[in-house]
Design a protein around this motif. Sequence first.
Motif, mmCIF file in Angstrom:
data_model
loop_
_atom_site.group_PDB
_atom_site.id
_atom_site.type_symbol
_atom_site.label_atom_id
_atom_site.label_comp_id
_atom_site.label_asym_id
_atom_site.label_seq_id
_atom_site.Cartn_x
_atom_site.Cartn_y
_atom_site.Cartn_z
ATOM 1 N N ASN A 53 0.518 -1.260 0.019
ATOM 2 C CA ASN A 53 0.129 0.225 -0.083
ATOM 3 C C ASN A 53 1.030 1.513 -0.249
ATOM 4 O OD1 ASN A 53 -1.948 -1.511 0.039
ATOM 5 N ND2 ASN A 53 -3.034 -1.004 2.136
ATOM 6 N N SER A 54 1.888 0.840 0.829
ATOM 7 C CA SER A 54 2.800 2.077 0.838
ATOM 8 C C SER A 54 4.229 2.507 0.496
ATOM 9 C CB SER A 54 2.468 2.252 2.838
ATOM 10 O OG SER A 54 1.715 2.897 3.429
ATOM 11 N N LEU A 55 4.405 1.437 0.577
ATOM 12 C CA LEU A 55 6.242 1.882 -0.478
ATOM 13 C C LEU A 55 5.563 0.967 -1.592
ATOM 14 C CD1 LEU A 55 7.453 -0.586 2.179
ATOM 15 C CD2 LEU A 55 7.796 2.450 2.507
ATOM 16 N N VAL A 56 5.040 0.511 -1.857
ATOM 17 C CA VAL A 56 4.877 0.389 -4.010
ATOM 18 C C VAL A 56 3.615 1.371 -4.082
ATOM 19 C CG1 VAL A 56 4.688 -1.293 -4.989
ATOM 20 C CG2 VAL A 56 5.284 -2.110 -3.514
ATOM 21 N N GLY A 57 3.102 1.017 -3.334
ATOM 22 C CA GLY A 57 2.360 2.491 -3.705
ATOM 23 C C GLY A 57 0.575 2.790 -4.284
ATOM 24 N N ASN A 58 0.556 1.271 -4.022
ATOM 25 C CA ASN A 58 -1.513 1.172 -4.056
ATOM 26 C C ASN A 58 -2.128 1.964 -3.875
ATOM 27 O OD1 ASN A 58 -0.114 -1.339 -5.942
ATOM 28 N ND2 ASN A 58 -0.371 -2.798 -4.556
ATOM 29 N N LYS A 59 -1.973 1.692 -3.037
ATOM 30 C CA LYS A 59 -2.834 2.682 -1.499
ATOM 31 C C LYS A 59 -2.613 4.702 -1.798
ATOM 32 C CE LYS A 59 -5.720 3.153 2.559
ATOM 33 N NZ LYS A 59 -5.800 3.019 3.921
ATOM 34 N N VAL A 60 -1.178 4.380 -2.071
ATOM 35 C CA VAL A 60 -1.208 6.184 -2.134
ATOM 36 C C VAL A 60 -1.238 6.805 -3.551
ATOM 37 C CG1 VAL A 60 1.378 7.629 -2.372
ATOM 38 C CG2 VAL A 60 1.187 5.633 -0.857
ATOM 39 N N TYR A 61 -1.046 5.774 -4.570
ATOM 40 C CA TYR A 61 -1.591 6.389 -6.414
ATOM 41 C C TYR A 61 -3.149 5.388 -6.535
ATOM 42 C CZ TYR A 61 3.433 7.636 -6.009
ATOM 43 O OH TYR A 61 4.187 8.711 -5.689
ATOM 44 N N ASN A 62 -3.371 5.066 -5.822
ATOM 45 C CA ASN A 62 -4.358 4.293 -5.960
ATOM 46 C C ASN A 62 -4.285 3.616 -7.504
ATOM 47 O OD1 ASN A 62 -7.594 3.123 -5.887
ATOM 48 N ND2 ASN A 62 -8.356 4.840 -7.069
ATOM 49 N N LEU A 63 -3.657 2.868 -7.535
ATOM 50 C CA LEU A 63 -3.659 2.415 -8.648
ATOM 51 C C LEU A 63 -2.900 0.902 -8.554
ATOM 52 C CD1 LEU A 63 -0.974 4.480 -11.000
ATOM 53 C CD2 LEU A 63 -3.318 3.881 -11.716
ATOM 54 N N PRO A 64 -2.914 -0.389 -9.219
ATOM 55 C CA PRO A 64 -2.561 -1.448 -8.863
ATOM 56 C C PRO A 64 -1.374 -1.986 -9.571
ATOM 57 C CG PRO A 64 -4.180 -1.921 -11.066
ATOM 58 C CD PRO A 64 -4.241 -0.451 -9.969
ATOM 59 N N PHE A 65 -0.280 -1.419 -8.787
ATOM 60 C CA PHE A 65 1.560 -1.413 -8.925
ATOM 61 C C PHE A 65 2.041 -2.824 -9.156
ATOM 62 C CE2 PHE A 65 1.879 3.493 -8.035
ATOM 63 C CZ PHE A 65 2.145 3.455 -9.059
ATOM 64 N N ALA A 66 1.575 -3.763 -7.990
ATOM 65 C CA ALA A 66 1.519 -5.264 -7.567
ATOM 66 C C ALA A 66 0.636 -5.952 -6.976
ATOM 67 C CB ALA A 66 3.101 -4.953 -6.884
ATOM 68 N N ASN A 67 0.767 -7.178 -6.757
ATOM 69 C CA ASN A 67 -0.113 -8.063 -6.318
ATOM 70 C C ASN A 67 0.653 -8.408 -5.320
ATOM 71 O OD1 ASN A 67 -2.360 -7.008 -7.904
ATOM 72 N ND2 ASN A 67 -1.515 -8.796 -9.622
ATOM 73 N N PRO A 68 0.187 -9.478 -4.201
ATOM 74 C CA PRO A 68 0.139 -10.053 -2.989
ATOM 75 C C PRO A 68 0.168 -11.407 -3.744
ATOM 76 C CG PRO A 68 -1.702 -9.454 -2.346
ATOM 77 C CD PRO A 68 -1.660 -8.313 -3.844
ATOM 78 N N TYR A 69 1.210 -12.861 -2.734
ATOM 79 C CA TYR A 69 1.095 -13.870 -3.671
ATOM 80 C C TYR A 69 1.890 -14.805 -2.461
ATOM 81 C CZ TYR A 69 6.158 -14.259 -4.890
ATOM 82 O OH TYR A 69 7.315 -14.213 -5.132
ATOM 83 N N ALA A 70 1.487 -16.382 -2.765
ATOM 84 C CA ALA A 70 2.257 -17.093 -1.904
ATOM 85 C C ALA A 70 2.616 -18.596 -2.486
ATOM 86 C CB ALA A 70 1.954 -17.039 -0.462
ATOM 87 N N GLY A 71 3.778 -18.516 -2.622
ATOM 88 C CA GLY A 71 3.540 -19.494 -3.270
ATOM 89 C C GLY A 71 4.112 -19.350 -4.619
#
Length: 285
Positions: A53-71
């Motif tokens: 949200n903050s470092l990659v910036g998804n929430k800061v810019y309201n843009l999906p720069f990256a998605n979480p994942y596991a595995g």
Amino acid sequence: TLSEYSFVYNLQINTTLMQKDFGSQFHVPSDYFANLDVRKAFSYAFNYTEYLNSLVGNKVYNLPFANPYAGVIIPGLPYYTPPSQFTGVPDFNLSYAQELMRQSGLYNTSINIPIVVSSGDTVDYAAAQMWAQALHEMDPNIQASPVYVPFSTIIAYEIPGQNPMPIYYLGWIADYPYPSDFVNAMYETGGTYPGPDGWGVQYLQSINQTQQAQMYQELNNLIAQADATTNPVKAEQLYKQAEQIAINLYMYVYTQQPNSFWVVKPYMTGYHGEISYEENPMIGG
């Protein structure tokens, strides 16, 4: 994109080279991260939501720069399994992380480690700072700090038995869109990451990590079966089982699957007035 990034744990640290190349102030037992509870504690001390949200910036810019994942079988690949269908996927929980650290038998063990990040990667340098602060709150005897290292040098450090990086940040970019491209490189014995990070049944047995050795052997068996079968139903089942064991081993701190953005201006008309010539749905594949 067909790429994924993570912080990588090294189970067999070359501490002599670590001090020589990164600084004499750094110190840690060479097999510190061979302790499953330590890796699990560190994984629960990473703030995944704040990172995206903050470092990659998804929430800061309201843009999906990256998605979480596991595995490592990420969205877009055949046989992808959502994290909600796995157990043991870590989330930020500092009290539970401290409980795990105490359980490890290494709580109050003084360490000072570099977290290696590619030079110029300000986002993940900040992530390492955030993580280091949380780790110190979890156990005041843990000191960690990000260190910039050129990407090419990080790659050069990835030598089995000689890797000086306790934790480092890298990723994997697909050569072809099938799970084997990811699981073989990220999980399998001798793979691009497991090889230089100390993952091996014999090594784990030699340091009395018998349960982990058995789990890792089973992981490799499942991968071999999944890669070999031509039955898609069976392949999906086997890959899901393999992913669950890998998640339970806490080999990585899975951070992001990046999205690509295409910026177009009205005056950008492309070849013969068409942009389509430059279109490419994959990055690095």
